[in-house]
Scaffold this motif. Structure first.
Motif, mmCIF file in Angstrom:
data_model
loop_
_atom_site.group_PDB
_atom_site.id
_atom_site.type_symbol
_atom_site.label_atom_id
_atom_site.label_comp_id
_atom_site.label_asym_id
_atom_site.label_seq_id
_atom_site.Cartn_x
_atom_site.Cartn_y
_atom_site.Cartn_z
ATOM 1 N N VAL A 71 -30.537 -23.825 -40.128
ATOM 2 C CA VAL A 71 -31.296 -24.785 -40.929
ATOM 3 C C VAL A 71 -30.417 -25.182 -42.106
ATOM 4 O O VAL A 71 -29.890 -24.321 -42.808
ATOM 5 N N HIS A 72 -30.234 -26.483 -42.285
ATOM 6 C CA HIS A 72 -29.502 -27.015 -43.442
ATOM 7 C C HIS A 72 -30.463 -27.862 -44.260
ATOM 8 O O HIS A 72 -31.203 -28.670 -43.700
ATOM 9 N N GLN A 73 -30.440 -27.683 -45.551
ATOM 10 C CA GLN A 73 -31.238 -28.519 -46.441
ATOM 11 C C GLN A 73 -30.357 -29.045 -47.554
ATOM 12 O O GLN A 73 -29.497 -28.324 -48.069
ATOM 13 N N ILE A 74 -30.587 -30.302 -47.905
ATOM 14 C CA ILE A 74 -29.826 -30.985 -48.954
ATOM 15 C C ILE A 74 -30.725 -31.124 -50.183
ATOM 16 O O ILE A 74 -31.884 -31.509 -50.056
ATOM 17 N N THR A 75 -30.156 -30.826 -51.347
ATOM 18 C CA THR A 75 -30.898 -31.002 -52.605
ATOM 19 C C THR A 75 -29.948 -31.592 -53.647
ATOM 20 O O THR A 75 -28.742 -31.660 -53.436
ATOM 21 N N ASN A 76 -30.507 -32.007 -54.770
ATOM 22 C CA ASN A 76 -29.717 -32.443 -55.924
ATOM 23 C C ASN A 76 -28.582 -33.381 -55.540
ATOM 24 O O ASN A 76 -27.408 -33.081 -55.748
ATOM 25 N N VAL A 77 -28.926 -34.506 -54.988
ATOM 26 C CA VAL A 77 -27.931 -35.492 -54.573
ATOM 27 C C VAL A 77 -27.583 -36.376 -55.767
ATOM 28 O O VAL A 77 -28.443 -37.081 -56.288
ATOM 29 N N LEU A 78 -26.330 -36.320 -56.191
ATOM 30 C CA LEU A 78 -25.833 -37.171 -57.266
ATOM 31 C C LEU A 78 -24.888 -38.201 -56.669
ATOM 32 O O LEU A 78 -23.919 -37.836 -55.980
ATOM 33 N N ILE A 79 -25.190 -39.458 -56.895
ATOM 34 C CA ILE A 79 -24.434 -40.551 -56.294
ATOM 35 C C ILE A 79 -23.878 -41.426 -57.404
ATOM 36 O O ILE A 79 -24.633 -41.938 -58.226
ATOM 37 N N GLU A 80 -22.573 -41.593 -57.421
ATOM 38 C CA GLU A 80 -21.914 -42.484 -58.371
ATOM 39 C C GLU A 80 -21.293 -43.624 -57.581
ATOM 40 O O GLU A 80 -20.311 -43.430 -56.856
ATOM 41 N N LEU A 81 -21.907 -44.791 -57.682
ATOM 42 C CA LEU A 81 -21.472 -45.966 -56.922
ATOM 43 C C LEU A 81 -20.337 -46.694 -57.627
ATOM 44 O O LEU A 81 -20.372 -46.871 -58.849
ATOM 45 N N HIS A 82 -19.357 -47.125 -56.831
ATOM 46 C CA HIS A 82 -18.233 -47.922 -57.323
ATOM 47 C C HIS A 82 -17.916 -48.974 -56.274
ATOM 48 O O HIS A 82 -16.987 -48.814 -55.469
ATOM 49 N N GLY A 83 -18.705 -50.027 -56.250
ATOM 50 C CA GLY A 83 -18.525 -51.076 -55.252
ATOM 51 C C GLY A 83 -18.814 -50.550 -53.863
ATOM 52 O O GLY A 83 -19.905 -50.054 -53.591
ATOM 53 N N ALA A 84 -17.820 -50.612 -52.981
ATOM 54 C CA ALA A 84 -17.982 -50.175 -51.599
ATOM 55 C C ALA A 84 -17.579 -48.704 -51.410
ATOM 56 O O ALA A 84 -17.414 -48.241 -50.286
ATOM 57 N N ARG A 85 -17.421 -47.987 -52.512
ATOM 58 C CA ARG A 85 -17.107 -46.555 -52.467
ATOM 59 C C ARG A 85 -18.093 -45.814 -53.345
ATOM 60 O O ARG A 85 -18.644 -46.370 -54.287
ATOM 61 N N ALA A 86 -18.297 -44.547 -53.030
ATOM 62 C CA ALA A 86 -19.195 -43.727 -53.842
ATOM 63 C C ALA A 86 -18.698 -42.289 -53.838
ATOM 64 O O ALA A 86 -18.215 -41.791 -52.819
ATOM 65 N N ALA A 87 -18.810 -41.642 -54.991
ATOM 66 C CA ALA A 87 -18.573 -40.205 -55.102
ATOM 67 C C ALA A 87 -19.952 -39.554 -55.043
ATOM 68 O O ALA A 87 -20.838 -39.892 -55.836
ATOM 69 N N VAL A 88 -20.136 -38.647 -54.074
ATOM 70 C CA VAL A 88 -21.460 -38.061 -53.845
ATOM 71 C C VAL A 88 -21.332 -36.543 -53.832
ATOM 72 O O VAL A 88 -20.524 -35.984 -53.082
ATOM 73 N N GLU A 89 -22.128 -35.895 -54.667
ATOM 74 C CA GLU A 89 -22.208 -34.434 -54.693
ATOM 75 C C GLU A 89 -23.618 -34.048 -54.275
ATOM 76 O O GLU A 89 -24.592 -34.464 -54.900
ATOM 77 N N SER A 90 -23.709 -33.264 -53.190
ATOM 78 C CA SER A 90 -25.003 -32.840 -52.657
ATOM 79 C C SER A 90 -25.017 -31.329 -52.527
ATOM 80 O O SER A 90 -24.138 -30.760 -51.868
ATOM 81 N N ASN A 91 -25.995 -30.684 -53.125
ATOM 82 C CA ASN A 91 -26.142 -29.249 -52.947
ATOM 83 C C ASN A 91 -26.758 -28.990 -51.574
ATOM 84 O O ASN A 91 -27.582 -29.769 -51.104
ATOM 85 N N PHE A 92 -26.353 -27.893 -50.940
ATOM 86 C CA PHE A 92 -26.953 -27.541 -49.656
ATOM 87 C C PHE A 92 -27.290 -26.060 -49.616
ATOM 88 O O PHE A 92 -26.688 -25.240 -50.307
ATOM 89 N N PHE A 93 -28.287 -25.760 -48.794
ATOM 90 C CA PHE A 93 -28.643 -24.403 -48.399
ATOM 91 C C PHE A 93 -28.533 -24.376 -46.884
ATOM 92 O O PHE A 93 -29.037 -25.284 -46.218
ATOM 93 N N ALA A 94 -27.907 -23.354 -46.325
ATOM 94 C CA ALA A 94 -27.819 -23.222 -44.878
ATOM 95 C C ALA A 94 -28.097 -21.776 -44.499
ATOM 96 O O ALA A 94 -27.536 -20.847 -45.090
ATOM 97 N N LEU A 95 -28.968 -21.604 -43.532
ATOM 98 C CA LEU A 95 -29.266 -20.288 -42.972
ATOM 99 C C LEU A 95 -28.887 -20.355 -41.504
ATOM 100 O O LEU A 95 -29.333 -21.253 -40.782
ATOM 101 N N GLN A 96 -28.023 -19.424 -41.069
ATOM 102 C CA GLN A 96 -27.466 -19.508 -39.726
ATOM 103 C C GLN A 96 -27.429 -18.146 -39.048
ATOM 104 O O GLN A 96 -27.261 -17.120 -39.712
ATOM 105 N N SER A 97 -27.586 -18.183 -37.712
ATOM 106 C CA SER A 97 -27.332 -17.014 -36.880
ATOM 107 C C SER A 97 -26.633 -17.504 -35.622
ATOM 108 O O SER A 97 -26.576 -18.711 -35.368
ATOM 109 N N THR A 98 -26.099 -16.586 -34.844
ATOM 110 C CA THR A 98 -25.414 -16.962 -33.604
ATOM 111 C C THR A 98 -26.123 -16.309 -32.420
ATOM 112 O O THR A 98 -26.881 -15.340 -32.583
#
Length: 176
Positions: A71-98
């Protein structure tokens, strides 16, 4: 609201949607969703993987299709737009098993540091670096049970594409 402000809102929502498609893709082993999150020439620095996004997807799907839960979840998405480009920082939580060790869980927290690009009106990841901020590994013997025993009456249980419940819902809604 002026046209530029409205376009910025639309751009931000398109970027968030792309991030969520990535999560569905990785959790459901949905290759189309994963590839739709990256440009064909994108790069990905993802822990032990540092190379093309396409190569990351290939090796990740080969491993993930062997089984396990995630399970992956995204939180706290910060988006800085610069025309056709963007710097994006997204926090994630991931819980995994195999599949090999269903009783062993890995909990990861971190951030996707992404350079997004808009091409032909569409936003996708052009370069991703995964920054890890937390890891916890633990053994839960009860997690090794089969789905019926583990989840009991809590059905349906998540599974890979296209058998997961969401794909039936999507098909029905798209068909009208």
């Amino acid at each position: 609201m002026n046209v530029d402000s409205l376009q910025a809102l639309l751009d931000r929502e398109a970027i968030r949607d792309c991030l969520y498609r990535y999560c569905r893709g990785i959790d459901r082993c949905d290759e189309a969703a994963l590839r739709s999150a990256y440009w064909e020439d994108a790069s990905d620095c993802h822990g032990a993987w540092n190379g093309s996004a396409s190569g990351f997807i290939d090796q990740a799907l080969a491993r993930l299709r062997q089984g396990g839960r995630r399970v992956h979840q995204i939180t706290n998405v910060l988006i800085e737009l610069h025309g056709a480009r963007a710097a994006v920082e997204s926090n994630f939580f991931a819980l995994q098993s195999t599949a090999a060790r269903p009783d062993r869980e890995t909990f990861l927290c971190g951030r996707y540091a992404d350079r997004f690009e808009r091409r032909a009106g569409e936003w996708r990841v052009a370069a991703r670096t995964v920054v890890y901020d937390w890891i916890e590994e633990r053994t839960r013997p009860e997690a090794a049970q089969d789905s019926a025993a583990l989840f009991g009456l809590r059905q349906p249980v998540g599974c890979p594409a296209p058998m997961d419940t969401i794909y039936g819902l999507l098909g029905a809604v798209r068909a009208g």
